[in-house]
Design a protein around this motif. Structure first.
Motif, PDB file in Angstrom:
ATOM      1  N   CYS A   1       0.856  -1.187   0.000  1.00 13.23           N
ATOM      2  CA  CYS A   1       0.000   0.000   0.000  1.00 13.23           C
ATOM      3  C   CYS A   1       0.890   1.235   0.000  1.00 13.23           C
ATOM      4  N   ILE A   2       0.815   2.039  -1.067  1.00 10.75           N
ATOM      5  CA  ILE A   2       1.680   3.205  -1.202  1.00 10.75           C
ATOM      6  C   ILE A   2       0.954   4.512  -0.899  1.00 10.75           C
ATOM      7  N   ASP A   3      -0.369   4.438  -0.775  1.00 14.37           N
ATOM      8  CA  ASP A   3      -1.139   5.632  -0.417  1.00 14.37           C
ATOM      9  C   ASP A   3      -2.546   5.186  -0.049  1.00 14.37           C
ATOM     10  N   GLU A   4      -3.267   6.033   0.664  1.00 14.05           N
ATOM     11  CA  GLU A   4      -4.641   5.712   1.006  1.00 14.05           C
ATOM     12  C   GLU A   4      -5.448   6.987   1.184  1.00 14.05           C
ATOM     13  N   ALA A   5      -6.744   6.849   1.040  1.00 13.88           N
ATOM     14  CA  ALA A   5      -7.668   7.964   1.223  1.00 13.88           C
ATOM     15  C   ALA A   5      -8.865   7.440   2.014  1.00 13.88           C
ATOM     16  N   VAL A   6      -9.174   8.107   3.111  1.00 11.53           N
ATOM     17  CA  VAL A   6     -10.248   7.666   3.990  1.00 11.53           C
ATOM     18  C   VAL A   6     -11.297   8.761   4.090  1.00 11.53           C
ATOM     19  N   GLY A   7     -12.537   8.413   3.758  1.00 15.18           N
ATOM     20  CA  GLY A   7     -13.639   9.369   3.861  1.00 15.18           C
ATOM     21  C   GLY A   7     -14.713   8.839   4.788  1.00 15.18           C
ATOM     22  N   PRO A   8     -15.784   9.573   4.962  1.00 12.06           N
ATOM     23  CA  PRO A   8     -16.872   9.109   5.839  1.00 12.06           C
ATOM     24  C   PRO A   8     -17.483   7.787   5.387  1.00 12.06           C
ATOM     25  N   ASN A   9     -17.539   7.572   4.060  1.00 11.88           N
ATOM     26  CA  ASN A   9     -18.219   6.386   3.532  1.00 11.88           C
ATOM     27  C   ASN A   9     -17.385   5.589   2.536  1.00 11.88           C
ATOM     28  N   THR A  10     -16.116   5.951   2.392  1.00 15.20           N
ATOM     29  CA  THR A  10     -15.244   5.250   1.445  1.00 15.20           C
ATOM     30  C   THR A  10     -13.885   5.004   2.075  1.00 15.20           C
ATOM     31  N   LEU A  11     -13.299   3.858   1.721  1.00 10.59           N
ATOM     32  CA  LEU A  11     -11.979   3.479   2.201  1.00 10.59           C
ATOM     33  C   LEU A  11     -11.173   3.034   0.985  1.00 10.59           C
ATOM     34  N   SER A  12     -10.131   3.810   0.630  1.00  9.00           N
ATOM     35  CA  SER A  12      -9.401   3.577  -0.623  1.00  9.00           C
ATOM     36  C   SER A  12      -7.924   3.310  -0.363  1.00  9.00           C
ATOM     37  N   GLN A  13      -7.408   2.323  -1.075  1.00  2.86           N
ATOM     38  CA  GLN A  13      -5.976   2.014  -1.032  1.00  2.86           C
ATOM     39  C   GLN A  13      -5.395   2.052  -2.439  1.00  2.86           C
ATOM     40  N   LYS A  14      -4.216   2.624  -2.545  1.00  2.00           N
ATOM     41  CA  LYS A  14      -3.457   2.575  -3.791  1.00  2.00           C
ATOM     42  C   LYS A  14      -2.397   1.495  -3.601  1.00  2.00           C
ATOM     43  N   LEU A  15      -2.532   0.418  -4.355  1.00  2.00           N
ATOM     44  CA  LEU A  15      -1.690  -0.757  -4.170  1.00  2.00           C
ATOM     45  C   LEU A  15      -0.701  -0.914  -5.318  1.00  2.00           C
ATOM     46  N   LYS A  16       0.523  -1.249  -4.962  1.00  2.00           N
ATOM     47  CA  LYS A  16       1.563  -1.507  -5.957  1.00  2.00           C
ATOM     48  C   LYS A  16       1.935  -2.975  -5.908  1.00  2.00           C
ATOM     49  N   SER A  17       1.937  -3.607  -7.075  1.00  2.00           N
ATOM     50  CA  SER A  17       2.288  -5.021  -7.144  1.00  2.00           C
ATOM     51  C   SER A  17       3.749  -5.222  -6.764  1.00  2.00           C
ATOM     52  N   LYS A  18       4.032  -6.272  -6.021  1.00  2.00           N
ATOM     53  CA  LYS A  18       5.402  -6.614  -5.647  1.00  2.00           C
ATOM     54  C   LYS A  18       6.055  -7.529  -6.673  1.00  2.00           C
ATOM     55  N   THR A  19       5.284  -7.959  -7.662  1.00  2.00           N
ATOM     56  CA  THR A  19       5.813  -8.876  -8.669  1.00  2.00           C
ATOM     57  C   THR A  19       5.815  -8.289 -10.079  1.00  2.00           C
ATOM     58  N   GLU A  20       5.051  -7.198 -10.301  1.00  3.76           N
ATOM     59  CA  GLU A  20       4.964  -6.588 -11.620  1.00  3.76           C
ATOM     60  C   GLU A  20       5.012  -5.072 -11.493  1.00  3.76           C
ATOM     61  N   ASP A  21       5.316  -4.399 -12.591  1.00  5.75           N
ATOM     62  CA  ASP A  21       5.335  -2.936 -12.615  1.00  5.75           C
ATOM     63  C   ASP A  21       3.913  -2.436 -12.828  1.00  5.75           C
ATOM     64  N   TYR A  22       3.129  -2.446 -11.748  1.00  2.18           N
ATOM     65  CA  TYR A  22       1.703  -2.183 -11.884  1.00  2.18           C
ATOM     66  C   TYR A  22       1.158  -1.591 -10.594  1.00  2.18           C
ATOM     67  N   GLU A  23       0.364  -0.532 -10.707  1.00  5.03           N
ATOM     68  CA  GLU A  23      -0.313   0.087  -9.575  1.00  5.03           C
ATOM     69  C   GLU A  23      -1.806   0.162  -9.865  1.00  5.03           C
ATOM     70  N   TRP A  24      -2.612   0.014  -8.848  1.00  4.18           N
ATOM     71  CA  TRP A  24      -4.052   0.116  -9.017  1.00  4.18           C
ATOM     72  C   TRP A  24      -4.688   0.571  -7.705  1.00  4.18           C
ATOM     73  N   CYS A  25      -5.925   0.993  -7.793  1.00  6.22           N
ATOM     74  CA  CYS A  25      -6.649   1.492  -6.625  1.00  6.22           C
ATOM     75  C   CYS A  25      -7.889   0.651  -6.376  1.00  6.22           C
ATOM     76  N   ILE A  26      -8.177   0.433  -5.108  1.00  4.44           N
ATOM     77  CA  ILE A  26      -9.396  -0.268  -4.713  1.00  4.44           C
ATOM     78  C   ILE A  26     -10.127   0.597  -3.691  1.00  4.44           C
ATOM     79  N   THR A  27     -11.415   0.806  -3.909  1.00  6.47           N
ATOM     80  CA  THR A  27     -12.218   1.607  -2.996  1.00  6.47           C
ATOM     81  C   THR A  27     -13.376   0.776  -2.464  1.00  6.47           C
TER      82      THR A  27
END
Length: 269
Positions: free
Chosen positions: A65-91
Motif C-alpha cells: 500500500c503506497i497511499d490511502e484515502a479515507v472518507g466518511p463512507n469510502t476506504l481507498s488504497q493505492k496498491l503496488k504489485s510486488k511482482t509486476e510494474d503495476y499500480e491500481w486502486c481499490i475503494t
C-alpha cells in the motif's frame, strides 16, 4: 463470522472488502481469524455504534500500500504489485440510505477521481439500484438511482455481472423485499477491456451453487487479468530504461556540439 471465514479461506482472495462490520474497534486477531494466516495488511473505518463499518484487507506478499484515502463512507488504497510494474486502486464503499447523505457519498466518490489511478475498482454496498429490475418490488428512491446512473455514465464504468443470482440483499421477511445493492465497478482505460472481460468471464465455467460459481469465477478471473497486465505493461520498465539512455546520449552529444533537428525532437518527445 464463521460463514465469512469459511468463504474467505475457500476462495483465497488477494483483496477482500467487507461492509457493515458493526465493529467500533477492529483488531488484528479478528482480521487474522477471517484471513487465515499472517500474510495480510488491513485498514478499517469503525462503525458508528452498530451502524456501518468498512474493512479492507490484502495479501501483503503481493501488494504494497503506497497511499490511502479515507472518507466518511469510502476506504481507498493505492496498491503496488510486488511482482509486476503495476499500480491500481481499490475503494471499499458503504453508501448511506437517505438522499442528502447519499448525495454527499457521490460527491465523495467524485472527489476521489483526482486521486485514483486509471486502474480503479470501486466495490461494496451502494444502497441504490440502477434499474427497476434490480428490485422485486416498487418503492425505490429514484433520486438515489439517478445519482448512481449519472456517476456510471460520466465515467463510463463497467458494472461486473452478478452470476447466478438477481439480488444481493433481503430484508428477511416472509414476503421479502429483494434488491441488488452490492456491485463491483471498474474504470476502463482502454477500448477493448469490456469485450475482453466479457470473453474471459464467459470462458470460466463451473457447476454447483450460485455462490460457488461466483466465487470460483472471481478467483480465476485474476489469471486472465494478470496475463493481460503482463502483456500490456510488461515492457514498461525496459522502455523507460531505453528512453532514459537515449536522452542521456543526446545530452552528452549536446555538450560537444549542436544537436540536429531530429535529435532535438527525439529528446523533447
Amino acid at each position: 463470522m464463521d460463514a465469512l471465514k469459511d468463504l474467505t479461506r475457500k476462495t483465497k482472495p488477494n483483496v477482500c472488502l467487507i461492509q457493515e462490520t458493526h465493529m467500533m474497534k477492529m483488531n488484528n486477531w479478528w482480521v487474522k481469524n477471517i484471513w487465515g494466516n499472517d500474510q495480510f495488511k488491513w485498514k478499517d473505518i469503525p462503525s458508528q455504534g452498530l451502524s456501518g463499518g468498512l474493512l479492507t484487507k490484502w495479501d501483503d506478499t503481493l501488494f504494497e500500500c503506497i497511499d490511502e484515502a479515507v472518507g466518511p463512507n469510502t476506504l481507498s488504497q493505492k496498491l503496488k504489485s510486488k511482482t509486476e510494474d503495476y499500480e491500481w486502486c481499490i475503494t471499499n464503499v458503504y453508501s448511506p440510505c437517505t438522499y442528502w447523505e447519499s448525495w454527499e457519498f457521490w460527491v465523495e466518490l467524485e472527489d476521489l477521481t483526482g486521486w485514483a489511478t486509471e486502474h480503479w475498482v470501486i466495490a461494496g454496498d451502494f444502497n441504490a439500484i440502477r434499474r427497476r429490475r434490480a428490485r422485486n418490488k416498487p418503492g425505490e428512491s429514484r433520486r438515489n438511482n439517478r445519482l448512481f446512473n449519472e456517476f456510471m455514465e460520466v465515467h463510463t464504468l463497467i458494472d461486473l455481472p452478478l452470476n447466478g443470482r438477481l439480488y444481493t440483499w433481503s430484508n428477511m421477511q416472509p414476503d421479502p423485499l429483494l434488491c441488488r445493492l452490492d456491485r463491483i465497478l471498474v474504470f476502463p482505460h482502454f477500448e477493448n477491456f469490456l469485450s475482453n472481460l466479457h470473453i474471459w468471464w464467459n470462458a470460466l465455467s463451473y457447476a454447483g451453487t450460485a455462490s460457488y460459481i461466483m466465487s470460483k469465477k472471481l478467483q480465476n478471473l485474476k489469471f486472465f487479468l494478470k496475463r493481460w497486465s503482463r502483456e500490456t505493461y510488461g515492457q514498461v520498465a525496459a522502455k523507460k530504461e531505453e528512453l532514459t539512455r537515449q536522452i542521456d546520449a543526446h545530452n552528452k552529444r549536446e555538450e560537444t556540439g549542436a544537436l540536429t533537428e531530429q535529435q532535438f525532437s527525439e529528446r523533447a518527445e
